[in-house]
Design a protein around this motif. Structure first.
Motif, PDB file in Angstrom:
ATOM      1  N   PHE A  71       0.806  -1.214   0.000  1.00 27.30           N
ATOM      2  CA  PHE A  71       0.000   0.000   0.000  1.00 27.30           C
ATOM      3  C   PHE A  71       0.840   1.266   0.000  1.00 27.30           C
ATOM      4  O   PHE A  71       0.307   2.368   0.066  1.00 27.30           O
ATOM      5  CB  PHE A  71      -0.945   0.021   1.207  1.00 27.30           C
ATOM      6  CG  PHE A  71      -2.190  -0.804   1.011  1.00 27.30           C
ATOM      7  CD1 PHE A  71      -2.517  -1.315  -0.230  1.00 27.30           C
ATOM      8  CD2 PHE A  71      -3.029  -1.067   2.081  1.00 27.30           C
ATOM      9  CE1 PHE A  71      -3.668  -2.074  -0.417  1.00 27.30           C
ATOM     10  CE2 PHE A  71      -4.179  -1.821   1.904  1.00 27.30           C
ATOM     11  CZ  PHE A  71      -4.495  -2.327   0.657  1.00 27.30           C
ATOM     12  N   ASN A  93      -5.884   5.239  -1.179  1.00 27.51           N
ATOM     13  CA  ASN A  93      -7.238   5.623  -0.759  1.00 27.51           C
ATOM     14  C   ASN A  93      -7.825   4.600   0.218  1.00 27.51           C
ATOM     15  O   ASN A  93      -9.008   4.237   0.137  1.00 27.51           O
ATOM     16  CB  ASN A  93      -8.145   5.754  -1.994  1.00 27.51           C
ATOM     17  CG  ASN A  93      -9.324   6.675  -1.778  1.00 27.51           C
ATOM     18  OD1 ASN A  93      -9.281   7.581  -0.945  1.00 27.51           O
ATOM     19  ND2 ASN A  93     -10.392   6.459  -2.524  1.00 27.51           N
ATOM     20  N   THR A  94      -6.982   4.151   1.141  1.00 26.40           N
ATOM     21  CA  THR A  94      -7.341   3.009   1.990  1.00 26.40           C
ATOM     22  C   THR A  94      -7.000   3.273   3.451  1.00 26.40           C
ATOM     23  O   THR A  94      -5.984   3.897   3.768  1.00 26.40           O
ATOM     24  CB  THR A  94      -6.600   1.740   1.513  1.00 26.40           C
ATOM     25  OG1 THR A  94      -7.034   1.415   0.193  1.00 26.40           O
ATOM     26  CG2 THR A  94      -6.868   0.551   2.419  1.00 26.40           C
ATOM     27  N   ARG A 107     -10.189  -3.621   6.635  1.00 24.67           N
ATOM     28  CA  ARG A 107      -9.541  -2.903   5.552  1.00 24.67           C
ATOM     29  C   ARG A 107     -10.633  -2.183   4.761  1.00 24.67           C
ATOM     30  O   ARG A 107     -11.597  -2.803   4.313  1.00 24.67           O
ATOM     31  CB  ARG A 107      -8.772  -3.862   4.659  1.00 24.67           C
ATOM     32  CG  ARG A 107      -8.029  -3.212   3.523  1.00 24.67           C
ATOM     33  CD  ARG A 107      -7.239  -4.240   2.726  1.00 24.67           C
ATOM     34  NE  ARG A 107      -6.241  -4.928   3.545  1.00 24.67           N
ATOM     35  CZ  ARG A 107      -5.286  -5.716   3.048  1.00 24.67           C
ATOM     36  NH1 ARG A 107      -5.213  -5.910   1.741  1.00 24.67           N
ATOM     37  NH2 ARG A 107      -4.428  -6.310   3.846  1.00 24.67           N
ATOM     38  N   ASN A 109     -11.345   0.274   1.546  1.00 33.17           N
ATOM     39  CA  ASN A 109     -10.919   0.923   0.312  1.00 33.17           C
ATOM     40  C   ASN A 109     -12.020   1.899  -0.100  1.00 33.17           C
ATOM     41  O   ASN A 109     -13.089   1.492  -0.544  1.00 33.17           O
ATOM     42  CB  ASN A 109     -10.678  -0.122  -0.780  1.00 33.17           C
ATOM     43  CG  ASN A 109     -10.136   0.497  -2.060  1.00 33.17           C
ATOM     44  OD1 ASN A 109     -10.169   1.717  -2.244  1.00 33.17           O
ATOM     45  ND2 ASN A 109      -9.632  -0.333  -2.947  1.00 33.17           N
ATOM     46  N   GLU A 112     -14.022   1.911  -3.445  1.00 34.97           N
ATOM     47  CA  GLU A 112     -15.092   0.950  -3.681  1.00 34.97           C
ATOM     48  C   GLU A 112     -16.434   1.442  -3.152  1.00 34.97           C
ATOM     49  O   GLU A 112     -17.448   0.760  -3.292  1.00 34.97           O
ATOM     50  CB  GLU A 112     -14.738  -0.388  -3.030  1.00 34.97           C
ATOM     51  CG  GLU A 112     -13.475  -1.032  -3.600  1.00 34.97           C
ATOM     52  CD  GLU A 112     -13.053  -2.274  -2.840  1.00 34.97           C
ATOM     53  OE1 GLU A 112     -13.642  -2.510  -1.747  1.00 34.97           O
ATOM     54  OE2 GLU A 112     -12.166  -2.989  -3.320  1.00 34.97           O
TER      55      GLU A 112
END
Length: 263
Positions: A71, A93-94, A107, A109, A112
């Protein structure tokens, strides 16, 4: 009349003296370790830092690590709740949520999400939610990480965020014009005030902060618009962190902790 003048002189002298009082620092201990970035410490005395992009938690007896090199660089870490630590990887973007032993629990994201989110600021908020500054809409929102629901709570605003911090109930930021703002968990935004120019900064409350300029450290009180030099026995330092009247100074040798007495 002379007596009145004398009393007034004494009063203003005392007032000026009170305004010029500085924090009193007492060296408590030094902890030797090498790190690329120091994050801070929690209420249990654990130290948090980053080395080679690995997030590390260290106590007197144990060390835990979390590594996720896929990441990229860790952009921000929120340790206000040691049982639910927030790691932000802006390039992907996590957000990663960790428990107190740095096991990954969730986790997220944001790419999404059904509502487009490009997060440039995150932090832990009240009620299983995350503060999110969405750069696409230039709005602050709250993301419920148990329900995967995102709620926008502010109108769009202009300006670039150069510093931000958050707790469970407020999100605070300073823009490129040194304007200091605060947003409540209900979406109410207010201008706190104007701050001096700084290299790095840490907000302590809604009226006080500490900032670094060059190799000097200052306490700034919004009431009175006064900056006071914080004197300690380090000529250079990498970072500072303040919590529970303990000031931690990070240098290449490690951390030196000072107990603060506030006048």
């Amino acid at each position: 009349m002379k007596k009145l003048i004398y009393l007034l002189v004494l009063f203003y002298a005392a007032l000026l003296s009170a305004q010029d009082k500085k924090w009193s620092l007492t060296k408590r201990d030094t902890i030797a370790f090498h790190a690329d970035a120091y994050i801070g410490f929690d209420s249990f005395g654990a130290q948090y830092y980053i080395k080679n992009n690995v997030f590390i938690k260290k106590t007197k007896t144990q060390i835990w690590q979390y590594k996720n090199l896929s990441f990229g660089k860790i952009s921000n870490v929120d340790i206000q709740n040691p049982l639910n630590i927030v790691l932000f990887y802006e390039d992907f973007n996590t957000v990663i949520l960790l428990d107190n032993q740095l096991n990954e629990t969730q986790r997220i994201n944001f790419s999404e999400n059904s509502i487009p989110i490009l997060a440039t600021a995150t932090g832990l908020a009240f009620g299983n939610r995350l503060w999110i500054y969405n750069n696409l809409s230039q709005q602050i929102g709250l993301f419920d990480f148990l329900k995967s629901e995102y709620k926008i709570i502010t109108t769009p605003f202009n300006g670039t965020i150069v510093y931000y911090s958050s707790d469970y109930n407020t999100f605070q930021w300073i823009d490129e014009e040194q304007n200091w703002y605060e947003c409540s968990i209900f979406g109410k935004v207010r201008l706190v005030g104007k701050v001096p120019g700084f290299d790095t900064v840490q907000v302590l409350s809604d009226s006080e902060l500490i900032f670094r300029k060059g190799n000097a450290l200052y306490n700034y009180a919004l009431n009175g618009n006064k900056s006071t030099l914080i004197e300690f026995d380090k000529k250079t330092f990498e970072k500072f962190y303040y919590k529970d009247q303990i000031l931690s100074i990070f240098t290449v040798e490690g951390i030196t902790n000072y107990k603060i007495t506030i006048p």
